[in-house]
Design a protein around this motif. Structure first.
Motif, PDB file in Angstrom:
ATOM      1  N   ALA A  38      47.097  68.218  30.733  1.00 17.01           N
ATOM      2  CA  ALA A  38      48.523  67.901  30.700  1.00 17.01           C
ATOM      3  C   ALA A  38      49.214  68.591  29.528  1.00 17.01           C
ATOM      4  O   ALA A  38      50.291  69.176  29.682  1.00 17.01           O
ATOM      5  N   ILE A  39      48.604  68.537  28.358  1.00 14.90           N
ATOM      6  CA  ILE A  39      49.211  69.159  27.167  1.00 14.90           C
ATOM      7  C   ILE A  39      49.286  70.676  27.328  1.00 14.90           C
ATOM      8  O   ILE A  39      50.333  71.285  27.086  1.00 14.90           O
ATOM      9  N   ASN A  40      48.200  71.290  27.748  1.00 17.35           N
ATOM     10  CA  ASN A  40      48.201  72.747  27.902  1.00 17.35           C
ATOM     11  C   ASN A  40      49.207  73.210  28.955  1.00 17.35           C
ATOM     12  O   ASN A  40      49.883  74.223  28.772  1.00 17.35           O
ATOM     13  N   GLU A  41      49.333  72.474  30.049  1.00 18.51           N
ATOM     14  CA  GLU A  41      50.302  72.836  31.084  1.00 18.51           C
ATOM     15  C   GLU A  41      51.731  72.658  30.564  1.00 18.51           C
ATOM     16  O   GLU A  41      52.599  73.491  30.836  1.00 18.51           O
ATOM     17  N   ALA A  42      51.988  71.615  29.809  1.00 16.80           N
ATOM     18  CA  ALA A  42      53.326  71.409  29.244  1.00 16.80           C
ATOM     19  C   ALA A  42      53.682  72.558  28.298  1.00 16.80           C
ATOM     20  O   ALA A  42      54.801  73.082  28.336  1.00 16.80           O
ATOM     21  N   PHE A  43      52.759  72.962  27.456  1.00 17.76           N
ATOM     22  CA  PHE A  43      53.009  74.087  26.552  1.00 17.76           C
ATOM     23  C   PHE A  43      53.216  75.392  27.326  1.00 17.76           C
ATOM     24  O   PHE A  43      54.071  76.201  26.988  1.00 17.76           O
TER      25      PHE A  43
END
Length: 116
Positions: free
Chosen positions: A85-90
């Motif tokens: 989730a974090i990597n996709e948001a970034f």
């Protein structure tokens, strides 16, 4: 007296126009950077079990984890979902930032480092 490429009235006018255009681009880039800094992007993983919200300044603003995904016997899955989730948001935030800057620079690669 021979007139060079930038000599005479016409060349001076073109130079002034170029300077004005560069100054406008600089102002537009600063505005876009300010908008990017407050822009929020979110992404989810695990069908919405984990949601990450990031700001355009590459700061993780929020992380939500649905209680039903928390399984003490499967911590690795939760870690994987959080990372995803974090990597996709970034990634999405970076993509949005690039698109905003391309509008200003006309696709010149996000700006001209050192020029402004």
């Amino acid at each position: 007296m021979a007139k060079g490429k930038f000599g005479g009235l016409g060349g001076g006018m073109n130079m002034q126009a170029m300077i004005k255009q560069a100054q406008k681009m600089q102002q537009d880039m600063l505005k876009a950077q300010e908008e990017i800094a407050v822009m929020e992007t979110e992404a989810t993983a695990g069908g919405g079990a984990v949601k990450a919200v990031v700001q355009g300044t590459n700061v993780l603003k929020a992380l939500e984890i649905k209680p039903e995904v928390v399984d003490p016997d499967d911590v690795e899955m939760l870690q994987d979902l959080v990372l995803a989730a974090i990597n996709e948001a970034f990634r999405l935030a970076s993509e949005k930032s690039e698109q905003s800057m391309k509008k200003v620079t006309g696709g010149m690669g996000g700006g001209m480092p050192g020029l402004f």
